[in-house]
Design an enzyme around this catalytic site. Structure first.
Site, PDB file in Angstrom:
ATOM      1  N   GLU A 239       2.919  -9.818  11.416  1.00 17.41           N
ATOM      2  CA  GLU A 239       2.573  -9.348  10.071  1.00 17.41           C
ATOM      3  C   GLU A 239       3.835  -8.931   9.306  1.00 17.41           C
ATOM      4  O   GLU A 239       4.039  -9.300   8.162  1.00 17.41           O
ATOM      5  CB  GLU A 239       1.611  -8.166  10.233  1.00 17.41           C
ATOM      6  CG  GLU A 239       1.043  -7.613   8.953  1.00 17.41           C
ATOM      7  CD  GLU A 239       0.126  -6.426   9.234  1.00 17.41           C
ATOM      8  OE1 GLU A 239      -0.017  -6.036  10.422  1.00 17.41           O
ATOM      9  OE2 GLU A 239      -0.438  -5.879   8.271  1.00 17.41           O
TER      10      GLU A 239
ATOM     11  N   ASP B 251       0.762  -1.245   0.000  1.00 19.19           N
ATOM     12  CA  ASP B 251       0.000   0.000   0.000  1.00 19.19           C
ATOM     13  C   ASP B 251       0.796   1.301   0.000  1.00 19.19           C
ATOM     14  O   ASP B 251       0.551   2.185  -0.791  1.00 19.19           O
ATOM     15  CB  ASP B 251      -0.923   0.022   1.229  1.00 19.19           C
ATOM     16  CG  ASP B 251      -1.726  -1.268   1.354  1.00 19.19           C
ATOM     17  OD1 ASP B 251      -1.692  -2.081   0.420  1.00 19.19           O
ATOM     18  OD2 ASP B 251      -2.383  -1.441   2.391  1.00 19.19           O
TER      19      ASP B 251
END
Ligand code: 9WN
Length: 432
Positions: free
Chosen positions: A403, A168
């Protein structure tokens, strides 16, 4: 190793939600597109039924035009459990949208490769049946991306939002994002969910989010139509990871075609055309790197990020570009080696805007490492593949199934129980 495997299986089990796996219970409580592909690849090693279920559930939300949405929302969750939620996307009001509420954008098409890997793990009648079911849907996904999304008209798919890249806030998007008009104050009208669950200093900024929102506003205002994107849409980029996945998908579909009784020939031809276009459009012979092309300026973006290494997943990448990717990967920018000192970062370590803590602007991620590892195996670079594998195992051994990870210390960042870290660990362990 047994301990790591147990942790990975427990993480995936805890994130299983009746017919799909959530990337993270806290940060991402719905179903995400490329996450599901990565999750299926790892689940195949322990729960093959779930691997197929994961893919079938995702493709059940495919739009009539073939797009596979990047989020499929779980209607059982309360409003506000993720931003931007179903009410923001408004997919149910759009012609050709599925019954389920979804987002209107896509993510890298790694699903055909996932389906092939799941099948190859345990080929049986049930998996052949699953491939027969998925094949037409995977073909429709490719048709959408190579057709409506070929905005540049040169044979590559264009992404219309940084979220479509999966990386992103990568520095690769800084130049195209700089010209998207937006004001961070717009975010006062919304409640960001991510910063309630993760350190704001590790996430995209409010100005990034204001631009993310503005780009979706523009796409949604045109009912997510792609026919007039050129000239009006604020973000139009050809990404090397996205298009490498697109080409690799045709290679996987050629293999799947032989199992389901279809003709592999057209897939091989399309794969060759995509690889040729990728080299022609995104390879810069001056620097020997692949970089995204901003269609609004028709220029390659300046940043050298991990995205540029991803074309290695293409089995038919010409030798000159294979060598160039390896030179870049083994340089101090990325530090790939048969014995790696530090994990593979997502951005050039030597760049002044390298940020070790902020999301896709430096930290190490399991999926980009896994893709490069698969690419190294595809091109027979077993020495470097072994080094990267070792480094991926060390990452999770130190940081857990987080993550993402600090690119020096390997400390875990973001969500503490992240599904694709767990599943890709299982796949990495299995190839030892
Ligand atoms: C927006 C789910 C997704 C990943 C993306 C990652 C992140 C979402 C977010 O989480 O994106 O799609 O809210 O930040 O960047 O790659 O698929 O894990």
């Amino acid at each position: 190793m047994a301990e790591l495997r147990r942790l990975a299986v427990a993480t995936l089990d805890a994130n299983w939600e009746h017919d799909h796996t959530v990337p993270s219970r806290t940060l991402y409580p719905h179903q995400w597109s490329w996450d599901s592909a990565f999750i299926a690849i790892g689940s195949a090693h322990v729960r093959p039924d779930r691997a197929w279920r994961e893919l079938h559930t995702l493709f059940a939300a495919q739009w009539a035009d073939g797009r596979v949405p990047h989020i499929v929302f779980n209607p059982a969750l309360r409003v506000g459990s993720y931003f931007p939620g179903p009410e923001f996307w408004g997919s149910v009001a759009v012609d050709g949208g599925p019954a389920a509420a979804t987002s209107g954008i896509v993510q890298p098409p790694v699903h055909a490769q996932a389906a092939w890997l799941v099948h190859r793990r345990a080929p049986a009648e049930a998996s052949r049946e699953a491939l027969r079911r998925l094949y037409p849907r995977l073909v429709a996904q490719q048709r959408y991306l190579t057709g409506r999304r070929d905005v540049g008209g040169a044979g590559l798919a264009c992404i219309v939002h940084p979220w479509e890249s999966g990386l992103d806030n990568s520095p690769a998007w800084d130049a195209p994002m700089d010209v998207v008009p937006a004001d961070a104050a717009v975010m006062r009208a919304y409640r960001r969910h991510d910063t309630a669950h993760a350190d704001a200093a590790h996430r995209p900024t409010d100005l990034d989010y204001a631009r993310y929102v503005a780009i979706v506003d523009s796409y949604r205002a045109h009912s997510y139509r792609d026919d007039t994107l050129a000239g009006r849409h604020p973000f139009l980029v050809e990404c090397p990871l996205f298009n490498a996945a697109l080409g690799a998908a045709e290679h996987a579909l050629a293999r799947i075609a032989t199992v389901v009784g279809a003709d592999p020939g057209p897939h091989r031809e399309r794969a060759a055309r995509i690889t040729e276009a990728l080299v022609r459009r995104l390879y810069d012979p001056g620097t020997g790197t692949f970089r995204p092309r901003d269609l609004r300026t028709d220029r390659l973006v300046p940043a050298r990020t991990v995205l540029g290494l991803m074309p290695l997943i293409l089995p038919d990448l010409p030798a000159r570009q294979v060598e160039a990717v390896l030179v870049e990967a083994c340089s101090p920018r990325f530090g790939l080696a048969s014995r790696m000192e530090r994990p593979l970062p997502t951005h050039d370590r030597t760049a002044p805007d390298f940020e070790p803590l902020r999301y896709w602007r430096g930290p190490a991620w399991m999926n980009t490492s896994w893709l490069l590892w698969r690419g190294l195996l595809t091109h027979g670079r077993r020495d470097l593949a072994a080094g990267l594998r070792e480094s991926m195992l060390e990452l999770v051994a130190t940081g857990g199934c987080h993550e993402y990870f600090h690119p020096d210390t390997r400390a875990g960042l973001g969500s503490a129980a992240f599904s694709w870290t767990a599943s890709l660990l299982l796949d990495t362990l299995a190839e030892g």
